[in-house]
Scaffold this motif. Sequence first.
Motif, mmCIF file in Angstrom:
data_model
loop_
_atom_site.group_PDB
_atom_site.id
_atom_site.type_symbol
_atom_site.label_atom_id
_atom_site.label_comp_id
_atom_site.label_asym_id
_atom_site.label_seq_id
_atom_site.Cartn_x
_atom_site.Cartn_y
_atom_site.Cartn_z
ATOM 1 N N UNK A 42 0.849 -1.326 0.202
ATOM 2 C CA UNK A 42 -0.020 -0.031 -0.053
ATOM 3 C C UNK A 42 0.880 1.239 0.113
ATOM 4 N N UNK A 43 0.659 2.156 -1.100
ATOM 5 C CA UNK A 43 1.653 3.259 -1.189
ATOM 6 C C UNK A 43 1.013 4.289 -0.260
ATOM 7 N N UNK A 44 1.861 5.063 0.371
ATOM 8 C CA UNK A 44 1.154 6.079 1.201
ATOM 9 C C UNK A 44 1.741 7.542 0.302
ATOM 10 N N UNK A 46 2.728 11.305 0.648
ATOM 11 C CA UNK A 46 2.893 12.482 1.663
ATOM 12 C C UNK A 46 2.913 13.775 1.160
ATOM 13 N N UNK A 124 -3.748 8.135 12.500
ATOM 14 C CA UNK A 124 -3.898 6.884 13.582
ATOM 15 C C UNK A 124 -3.586 7.312 14.947
ATOM 16 N N UNK A 125 -4.237 6.706 15.696
ATOM 17 C CA UNK A 125 -3.909 6.829 17.289
ATOM 18 C C UNK A 125 -2.732 6.080 17.508
ATOM 19 N N UNK A 126 -2.082 6.453 18.635
ATOM 20 C CA UNK A 126 -0.789 5.282 18.980
ATOM 21 C C UNK A 126 -1.093 4.251 19.255
ATOM 22 N N UNK A 128 -3.607 2.296 17.654
ATOM 23 C CA UNK A 128 -4.350 1.847 16.592
ATOM 24 C C UNK A 128 -3.443 0.658 16.190
ATOM 25 N N UNK A 130 -1.958 -2.096 13.541
ATOM 26 C CA UNK A 130 -1.534 -1.705 11.912
ATOM 27 C C UNK A 130 -2.527 -2.391 11.216
ATOM 28 N N UNK A 134 -4.525 -0.631 7.980
ATOM 29 C CA UNK A 134 -4.371 -1.373 6.584
ATOM 30 C C UNK A 134 -5.756 -1.898 6.308
ATOM 31 N N UNK A 138 -7.738 -0.100 2.837
ATOM 32 C CA UNK A 138 -8.324 -1.253 1.729
ATOM 33 C C UNK A 138 -9.691 -0.946 1.728
ATOM 34 N N UNK A 150 -0.605 9.334 5.327
ATOM 35 C CA UNK A 150 -0.787 8.897 6.654
ATOM 36 C C UNK A 150 -0.094 9.985 7.327
ATOM 37 N N UNK A 151 -0.544 10.480 8.601
ATOM 38 C CA UNK A 151 -0.095 11.535 9.324
ATOM 39 C C UNK A 151 0.828 10.757 10.455
ATOM 40 N N UNK A 152 2.225 10.970 10.679
ATOM 41 C CA UNK A 152 2.831 10.367 11.557
ATOM 42 C C UNK A 152 2.393 11.085 12.876
ATOM 43 N N UNK A 153 2.666 10.185 14.104
ATOM 44 C CA UNK A 153 2.044 10.768 15.370
ATOM 45 C C UNK A 153 2.878 11.886 15.884
#
Lengths: 153, 148
Positions: A42-44, A46, A124-126, A128, A130, A134, A138, A150-153
Amino acid sequence: MRAESKNKNLDFEINLLPFISVLAVCISFLLLTTVWTQIGTFSLSQAFGTDGAGTTKNPPALWVQFENDGSVNISVKEGDQLNDSLKFINLSAKKSRPDIARIVGFVKKVKSALPLVNIALLLPAPTSSYEDVVAVMDSLKRMKINDIGIAPL
Amino acid sequence: MIKNNSSKLQTEKAGERKKKNFNSGLSLTSLVDCFSVLVIYLLVAASVGGVELATPKNMQLPKAAHSDTLAESAIVRLEGGKYFLNNKLVTIEELPEALRKSQSQFKSIVIQADRRLEFSQLNPIVLSGLAAGFAKIQFAVAKAGEGS
């Protein structure tokens, strides 16, 4: 006369044994080297944001925020023409996991009202898992939302 | 009648002769056909299969139906709390620098982790990838059917 009789008895059958040997070697080689386990990715993306300093308007995007209890908040950014009911929704967890069926249902409604939506940002929450992240990605891909970040924490 | 009987006898004799000269060798043509079909199938499978990614036995990748094909990438594996870049053990402090070095060789990174992990454990890899300048970060998943 002898040459004529030789021509008449000429055997035209091709010797298949060397051909079979070559094929057998090919099959063994290919069996050993072929990749059987189907692994995908799955490509993210950014390279997009919603707070641009310029005057150009950002395209509409879905923000999917995961909560620690498994519930998911989905908001539509830059979707001014949407009804208020489609701009934000809180989807409660199902067995402390995101309810994928309801996410798909909501995204389907947004897609039918705003077909240009092609971008999603996951927050995502810490805690959440994996697998849940995904699974949500999907389901978004299934709804033809291809640009997922995806936003890093 | 006599003529007919003699001709019958002649054909019976010819049949006997035929049976005696019966060729008991294997017909190799069908075998070659089977082998050819196998070779074609394996060639197609080899061209579709893409890059091989070794997954440890105790690691379960998350399943997804709408994933892309795995391409040549730098692979970061998270296993037992340890980070491996292309099967080499690295610390999380070394990871951004190691990724920066591999940028000349690879255009993207693939994160390989167990499906039961929390996102907070994967977050350092995503941050390291972004710090190293990788625009394309991918998650490795196991391909599932459309219906699942």
